[in-house]
Enzyme design. Sequence first.
Site, PDB file in Angstrom:
ATOM      1  N   LYS A 122       0.861  -1.186   0.000  1.00 45.47           N
ATOM      2  CA  LYS A 122       0.000   0.000   0.000  1.00 45.47           C
ATOM      3  C   LYS A 122       0.891   1.226   0.000  1.00 45.47           C
ATOM      4  O   LYS A 122       1.789   1.343   0.850  1.00 45.47           O
ATOM      5  CB  LYS A 122      -0.869  -0.028   1.274  1.00 45.47           C
ATOM      6  CG  LYS A 122      -1.860   1.111   1.353  1.00 45.47           C
ATOM      7  CD  LYS A 122      -3.135   0.791   0.604  1.00 45.47           C
ATOM      8  CE  LYS A 122      -3.947   2.028   0.278  1.00 45.47           C
ATOM      9  NZ  LYS A 122      -3.567   2.690  -0.990  1.00 45.47           N
TER      10      LYS A 122
ATOM     11  N   GLN B  84       7.311   3.801   3.795  1.00 45.85           N
ATOM     12  CA  GLN B  84       5.893   3.429   3.850  1.00 45.85           C
ATOM     13  C   GLN B  84       5.656   2.206   4.735  1.00 45.85           C
ATOM     14  O   GLN B  84       4.621   2.095   5.386  1.00 45.85           O
ATOM     15  CB  GLN B  84       5.405   3.162   2.424  1.00 45.85           C
ATOM     16  CG  GLN B  84       3.907   3.163   2.248  1.00 45.85           C
ATOM     17  CD  GLN B  84       3.310   4.557   2.131  1.00 45.85           C
ATOM     18  OE1 GLN B  84       3.867   5.427   1.478  1.00 45.85           O
ATOM     19  NE2 GLN B  84       2.176   4.783   2.788  1.00 45.85           N
TER      20      GLN B  84
ATOM     21  N   LYS C 282       5.484   3.536   8.285  1.00 44.98           N
ATOM     22  CA  LYS C 282       4.312   4.405   8.433  1.00 44.98           C
ATOM     23  C   LYS C 282       3.048   3.559   8.523  1.00 44.98           C
ATOM     24  O   LYS C 282       2.209   3.748   9.404  1.00 44.98           O
ATOM     25  CB  LYS C 282       4.244   5.313   7.201  1.00 44.98           C
ATOM     26  CG  LYS C 282       3.120   6.298   7.212  1.00 44.98           C
ATOM     27  CD  LYS C 282       2.998   7.015   5.884  1.00 44.98           C
ATOM     28  CE  LYS C 282       4.334   7.506   5.371  1.00 44.98           C
ATOM     29  NZ  LYS C 282       4.206   8.528   4.335  1.00 44.98           N
TER      30      LYS C 282
ATOM     31  N   LYS D   4       5.294   1.524  -3.142  1.00 43.63           N
ATOM     32  CA  LYS D   4       5.233   2.856  -3.755  1.00 43.63           C
ATOM     33  C   LYS D   4       5.505   2.699  -5.243  1.00 43.63           C
ATOM     34  O   LYS D   4       6.131   1.712  -5.660  1.00 43.63           O
ATOM     35  CB  LYS D   4       6.305   3.766  -3.134  1.00 43.63           C
ATOM     36  CG  LYS D   4       6.023   5.240  -3.288  1.00 43.63           C
ATOM     37  CD  LYS D   4       5.124   5.793  -2.198  1.00 43.63           C
ATOM     38  CE  LYS D   4       4.719   7.215  -2.496  1.00 43.63           C
ATOM     39  NZ  LYS D   4       3.980   7.827  -1.379  1.00 43.63           N
TER      40      LYS D   4
ATOM     41  N   GLY E 149      -2.677   8.067  -4.517  1.00 44.96           N
ATOM     42  CA  GLY E 149      -2.017   9.228  -5.107  1.00 44.96           C
ATOM     43  C   GLY E 149      -0.769   9.635  -4.342  1.00 44.96           C
ATOM     44  O   GLY E 149      -0.484   9.136  -3.264  1.00 44.96           O
ATOM     45  N   ASP E 150      -0.011  10.519  -4.944  1.00 42.24           N
ATOM     46  CA  ASP E 150       1.139  11.182  -4.309  1.00 42.24           C
ATOM     47  C   ASP E 150       1.397  12.416  -5.172  1.00 42.24           C
ATOM     48  O   ASP E 150       0.464  12.880  -5.858  1.00 42.24           O
ATOM     49  CB  ASP E 150       2.357  10.225  -4.270  1.00 42.24           C
ATOM     50  CG  ASP E 150       3.500  10.756  -3.397  1.00 42.24           C
ATOM     51  OD1 ASP E 150       3.427  10.621  -2.171  1.00 42.24           O
ATOM     52  OD2 ASP E 150       4.478  11.322  -3.945  1.00 42.24           O
TER      53      ASP E 150
ATOM     54  N   THR F 221      -4.059  13.630   4.869  1.00 36.99           N
ATOM     55  CA  THR F 221      -2.631  13.748   5.211  1.00 36.99           C
ATOM     56  C   THR F 221      -2.373  15.089   5.910  1.00 36.99           C
ATOM     57  O   THR F 221      -1.724  15.138   6.964  1.00 36.99           O
ATOM     58  CB  THR F 221      -1.761  13.608   3.944  1.00 36.99           C
ATOM     59  OG1 THR F 221      -2.170  12.431   3.251  1.00 36.99           O
ATOM     60  CG2 THR F 221      -0.299  13.516   4.293  1.00 36.99           C
TER      61      THR F 221
ATOM     62  N   ASN G  15      -1.819  18.903  -2.438  1.00 39.94           N
ATOM     63  CA  ASN G  15      -2.832  18.264  -1.598  1.00 39.94           C
ATOM     64  C   ASN G  15      -2.490  18.336  -0.104  1.00 39.94           C
ATOM     65  O   ASN G  15      -3.306  18.784   0.708  1.00 39.94           O
ATOM     66  CB  ASN G  15      -2.976  16.798  -2.054  1.00 39.94           C
ATOM     67  CG  ASN G  15      -3.873  16.012  -1.139  1.00 39.94           C
ATOM     68  OD1 ASN G  15      -3.391  15.349  -0.225  1.00 39.94           O
ATOM     69  ND2 ASN G  15      -5.164  16.102  -1.329  1.00 39.94           N
TER      70      ASN G  15
ATOM     71  N   SER H 120      -6.824   5.941   3.567  1.00 38.63           N
ATOM     72  CA  SER H 120      -6.867   5.032   2.415  1.00 38.63           C
ATOM     73  C   SER H 120      -7.319   3.645   2.875  1.00 38.63           C
ATOM     74  O   SER H 120      -8.123   2.989   2.207  1.00 38.63           O
ATOM     75  CB  SER H 120      -5.484   4.903   1.769  1.00 38.63           C
ATOM     76  OG  SER H 120      -5.299   5.907   0.811  1.00 38.63           O
TER      77      SER H 120
HETATM   78  P1  NDP Z   1       1.062  17.455  -4.827  1.00 33.11           P
HETATM   79  O1  NDP Z   1       1.519  17.076  -6.170  1.00 33.11           O
HETATM   80  O2  NDP Z   1      -0.374  17.653  -4.586  1.00 33.11           O
HETATM   81  O3  NDP Z   1       1.816  18.774  -4.346  1.00 33.11           O
HETATM   82  C1  NDP Z   1       3.210  18.839  -4.269  1.00 33.11           C
HETATM   83  C2  NDP Z   1       3.615  20.259  -3.915  1.00 33.11           C
HETATM   84  O4  NDP Z   1       5.019  20.276  -3.657  1.00 33.11           O
HETATM   85  C3  NDP Z   1       3.363  21.251  -5.034  1.00 33.11           C
HETATM   86  O5  NDP Z   1       3.128  22.510  -4.487  1.00 33.11           O
HETATM   87  C4  NDP Z   1       4.698  21.224  -5.792  1.00 33.11           C
HETATM   88  O6  NDP Z   1       4.966  22.416  -6.495  1.00 33.11           O
HETATM   89  C5  NDP Z   1       5.689  21.072  -4.647  1.00 33.11           C
HETATM   90  N1  NDP Z   1       6.878  20.339  -5.114  1.00 33.11           N
HETATM   91  C6  NDP Z   1       6.917  19.071  -5.593  1.00 33.11           C
HETATM   92  N2  NDP Z   1       8.170  18.734  -5.945  1.00 33.11           N
HETATM   93  C7  NDP Z   1       8.920  19.805  -5.692  1.00 33.11           C
HETATM   94  C8  NDP Z   1      10.294  20.081  -5.834  1.00 33.11           C
HETATM   95  N3  NDP Z   1      11.148  19.161  -6.326  1.00 33.11           N
HETATM   96  N4  NDP Z   1      10.737  21.301  -5.451  1.00 33.11           N
HETATM   97  C9  NDP Z   1       9.867  22.223  -4.937  1.00 33.11           C
HETATM   98  N5  NDP Z   1       8.550  22.017  -4.780  1.00 33.11           N
HETATM   99  C10 NDP Z   1       8.096  20.833  -5.148  1.00 33.11           C
HETATM  100  O7  NDP Z   1       1.669  16.328  -3.831  1.00 33.11           O
HETATM  101  P2  NDP Z   1       1.194  15.953  -2.367  1.00 33.11           P
HETATM  102  O8  NDP Z   1       0.733  17.165  -1.663  1.00 33.11           O
HETATM  103  O9  NDP Z   1       0.313  14.780  -2.486  1.00 33.11           O
HETATM  104  O10 NDP Z   1       2.558  15.416  -1.726  1.00 33.11           O
HETATM  105  C11 NDP Z   1       3.464  16.283  -1.036  1.00 33.11           C
HETATM  106  C12 NDP Z   1       4.375  15.460  -0.153  1.00 33.11           C
HETATM  107  O11 NDP Z   1       3.598  14.726   0.810  1.00 33.11           O
HETATM  108  C13 NDP Z   1       5.224  14.395  -0.863  1.00 33.11           C
HETATM  109  O12 NDP Z   1       6.447  14.246  -0.173  1.00 33.11           O
HETATM  110  C14 NDP Z   1       4.387  13.128  -0.686  1.00 33.11           C
HETATM  111  O13 NDP Z   1       5.184  11.949  -0.787  1.00 33.11           O
HETATM  112  C15 NDP Z   1       3.898  13.339   0.734  1.00 33.11           C
HETATM  113  N6  NDP Z   1       2.721  12.567   1.106  1.00 33.11           N
HETATM  114  C16 NDP Z   1       1.565  12.666   0.380  1.00 33.11           C
HETATM  115  C17 NDP Z   1       0.443  11.971   0.773  1.00 33.11           C
HETATM  116  C18 NDP Z   1      -0.871  12.139   0.104  1.00 33.11           C
HETATM  117  O14 NDP Z   1      -1.856  11.643   0.657  1.00 33.11           O
HETATM  118  N7  NDP Z   1      -0.970  12.839  -1.015  1.00 33.11           N
HETATM  119  C19 NDP Z   1       0.508  11.016   1.903  1.00 33.11           C
HETATM  120  C20 NDP Z   1       1.735  11.070   2.656  1.00 33.11           C
HETATM  121  C21 NDP Z   1       2.799  11.793   2.236  1.00 33.11           C
HETATM  122  P3  NDP Z   1       4.591  22.495  -8.062  1.00 33.11           P
HETATM  123  O15 NDP Z   1       3.110  22.639  -8.112  1.00 33.11           O
HETATM  124  O16 NDP Z   1       5.327  23.687  -8.542  1.00 33.11           O
HETATM  125  O17 NDP Z   1       5.077  21.228  -8.683  1.00 33.11           O
END
Ligand code: NDP
Length: 445
Positions: free
Chosen positions: A90, A111, A114, A126, A165-166, A210, A241, A377
């Site tokens: 997962k 993961q 977690k 993943k 998603g991620d 999250t 997100n 999830s």
């Molecule tokens: P999204 O794609 O929704 O958002 C990612 C955000 O981070 C965007 O604002 C993006 O900017 C920015 N970003 C991504 N990569 C970079 C980079 N290399 N440098 C600078 N800014 C960056 O992703 P999520 O919100 O889903 O995920 C964010 C983090 O949380 C990740 O580490 C993910 O693994 C973790 N996570 C997510 C979960 C989930 O339920 N979605 C669960 C647990 C952890 P831009 O729009 O410019 O790309």
Amino acid sequence: MKEYPKTLIDRLEKRNNSQPLFIQAVNEVFESLEPIIGENPDIETYSILERISEPERQIMFRVCWMDDNGKIQVNRGYRVGFSSVLGPYKGGLRFHPTVRLDVIKFLAFEQIFKNSLTGLAIGGGKGGSDFNPKGKSDNEIMRFCQAFMTELYHFLGENTDVPAGDIGVGSREIGYLFGQYKRLTKRFEQGVLTGKQVGLGGSLVRKEATGFGAVYFAEEMLKRKKDSVKGKTCVVSGSGNVALYCARKLEDLGATVVAMSDSSGSIHDPNGVDLDLVRSIKEVDRARIDTYAPHKPGSKFFPDKKVWQFKCDLAFPCATQNELDGDEVKTLIDNGCLGVIEGANMPTTPEAVGVLQEKGLLFAPGKAANAGGVAVSALEMQQNASLQSWSFKEVDSRLQEIMAAIHHDCVHWAEKYRRPNDYVFGANVAGFLRIADGVKAYGVI
Ligand code: NDP
């Protein structure tokens, strides 16, 4: 480091020599486990560390799809099933140009712990692709998702491997992926993907989970110090997100979020970021965050700057790995910051974690603080299996209970080993022990 984990790290480095993120993640866990390795000879006897640091399976595949100009594009897809000790693999799918096997392996490894911390029956996995969704049309996104699923679907199943998603994968992409899975298998197997749209098998609170969960965790940490989130000034990196719903919950609980960002730079809004405006820019228009400032008097956009330069009480890194380094943490501390709560996966560099711990700041590692997403999830899978849909209030209250239980477990193990404020240690030990029991119980498999 003790001889046993040290030898293993050396071996892992040799066998995975271009995977620094994976090694960083394993190193952090193994270092934490030292005190319990000494007390539990079974860990070495049963080769538990060797077995949890080698993925059960790693799938890499070519994804060919056609863009809107009729040109054939080729990307690479990945899915790492790291551990099925506690349940089906997962973990999310990440679509971002920086994705490579190293990134997916570190995320899948994190993961495992977690998912164990949630207390639910889910293993660790993943996946993702180096596909860049930025600037792609809706049709291109759909064609890519269909091509990706065509290569991956053989390996999935609600009792085998359940992606979500991620970064770069939200409910739109999950919808296309699920549609293609349904078409290829001729089965309506709802529990094979989570993060689905509400009304089509998705759970209420999944999209918020999250971010909300990270704030619930922060609230538990502060409660322990007879304090609360209320009245605190916060910075949140990212505007996706996790960041959006982290900021939303902070605001609900009476904090003020003064800065957010994306990969183009940061916005600073001392009167409090307008979250509806950020959501409309990022989620609806899929535009850059620099378009915020012209709409909001008193705010300013800082190109290529991160949010750590702004004064705050609490910092929530919610964008990506290694986005907060040692110097940036020192700036936060000089500006009076009380703690860092990770919404993203491994956003704080090891050096920065060292500084935070040395200076006695609150620090919540992602594998504990961002576990709310995967927890909901798993609640989505439960609802799918029982053909039920629970109310927002019910899911949210379960999420709060799960985050409080994770916090409790972290503190329990940290206090037991007389490191009362070491949440990294508490989270790693609590997560590890449940997995180690399973590895031993199942025999040599
Ligand atoms: P999204 O794609 O929704 O958002 C990612 C955000 O981070 C965007 O604002 C993006 O900017 C920015 N970003 C991504 N990569 C970079 C980079 N290399 N440098 C600078 N800014 C960056 O992703 P999520 O919100 O889903 O995920 C964010 C983090 O949380 C990740 O580490 C993910 O693994 C973790 N996570 C997510 C979960 C989930 O339920 N979605 C669960 C647990 C952890 P831009 O729009 O410019 O790309």
